[in-house]
Design a protein around this motif. Structure first.
Motif, short mmCIF file in Angstrom:
data_model
loop_
_atom_site.label_atom_id
_atom_site.label_comp_id
_atom_site.label_asym_id
_atom_site.label_seq_id
_atom_site.Cartn_x
_atom_site.Cartn_y
_atom_site.Cartn_z
N SER A 4 0.81 -1.22 0.00
CA SER A 4 0.00 0.00 0.00
C SER A 4 0.84 1.27 0.00
CB SER A 4 -0.93 0.01 1.22
OG SER A 4 -0.19 0.00 2.42
N CYS A 55 -0.52 -1.54 -6.06
CA CYS A 55 -0.29 -0.54 -5.02
C CYS A 55 -1.63 -0.18 -4.37
CB CYS A 55 0.37 0.70 -5.61
SG CYS A 55 1.07 1.80 -4.36
N ALA A 68 3.12 3.78 -1.78
CA ALA A 68 3.41 4.13 -3.17
C ALA A 68 4.92 4.23 -3.44
CB ALA A 68 2.72 5.44 -3.53
N CYS A 94 6.28 0.79 -3.92
CA CYS A 94 5.81 0.21 -5.18
C CYS A 94 6.62 0.75 -6.37
CB CYS A 94 4.33 0.49 -5.38
SG CYS A 94 3.25 -0.36 -4.20
#
Length: 235
Positions: A101, A125, A103, A106
């Protein structure tokens, strides 16, 4: 390792992961180098390439024999791609989803995946609760490494796994305590009783805990974001 009577115990053959390491050592080492050199996000607590390889890549490599023969798999709370990137390297025939979760993480992992030229990886994400709504029971295996206690992790993972699939968590010396607090109520999530699989040196307390998915997970799970860590579903 002390375990409670509520779970079975099976030992993995170390020769399998050793053979995999010999086969895939070059791309796995390159992965460790990329993790170590990542400046855009803090992906692991370890910085040196060799230490990172020994502590994290080898640890994740031990889980490869537990992957399914076919079908999509998902690494929940993937962080720097551990164990999902290791799976993607060693099992190019599988489609691997990396779920996180954060960002910034990710984006960093997306760069690593691109550098490794892994074509069997997708990065999601978002929160696992959201994925469970859009891709419910779509995976053959869902795993969590260093994400939450066993009971909490099971609530995150079960809604993602198809009946006949498997849940997988990486655990340490407190595994017996974590499993016993659920008091054998795994069926509520559509799961069989857990199986503890020790791995690594004999003096190690590391183990995998796996559950077979025997029935659909009720639509009540997972609960809304943040609820799982506040109150156990088994209470």
């Amino acid at each position: 390792m002390k375990t409670e009577s509520l779970e079975k115990e099976e030992t993995l053959d170390p020769g399998v992961s050793e053979a995999l390491e010999r086969q895939w050592r070059a791309p796995l080492t390159r992965y460790a180098e990329l993790l170590s050199g990542c400046l855009s996000a803090r992906l692991t607590g370890t910085r040196g390439t060799e230490e990172l390889y020994d502590l994290h890549v080898r640890d994740c490599l031990e889980s490869v024999p537990l992957l399914p023969a076919s079908g999509p798999v998902i690494d929940v709370g993937s962080g720097g791609g551990l164990p999902g990137v290791v799976w993607a390297v060693c099992r190019p025939d599988l489609r691997v989803s990396l779920l996180d979760s954060v960002a910034k993480k990710c984006r960093a992992v997306e760069e690593i995946v691109r550098a490794l030229r892994l074509e069997n990886v997708e990065i999601l994400c978002e929160r696992s609760e959201d994925t469970a709504r859009t891709r419910r029971e779509a995976f053959r295996l869902a795993a969590a490494r260093a994400v939450a206690r066993a009971g909490i992790a099971a609530e995150y993972l079960s809604p993602l796994v198809a009946v006949g699939g498997r849940l997988l968590t990486f655990k340490g010396p407190k595994v017996g305590e974590e499993l016993s607090e659920v008091r054998g109520r795994w069926r509520r999530l559509g799961l069989a009783e857990p199986v503890v699989r020790p791995y690594g040196p004999e003096e190690s307390s590391r183990c995998f805990v796996t559950w077979e998915k025997t029935a659909p997970c009720p639509r009540d799970y997972p609960r809304r974001a943040g609820t799982a860590s506040m109150k156990g579903w088994w209470l």
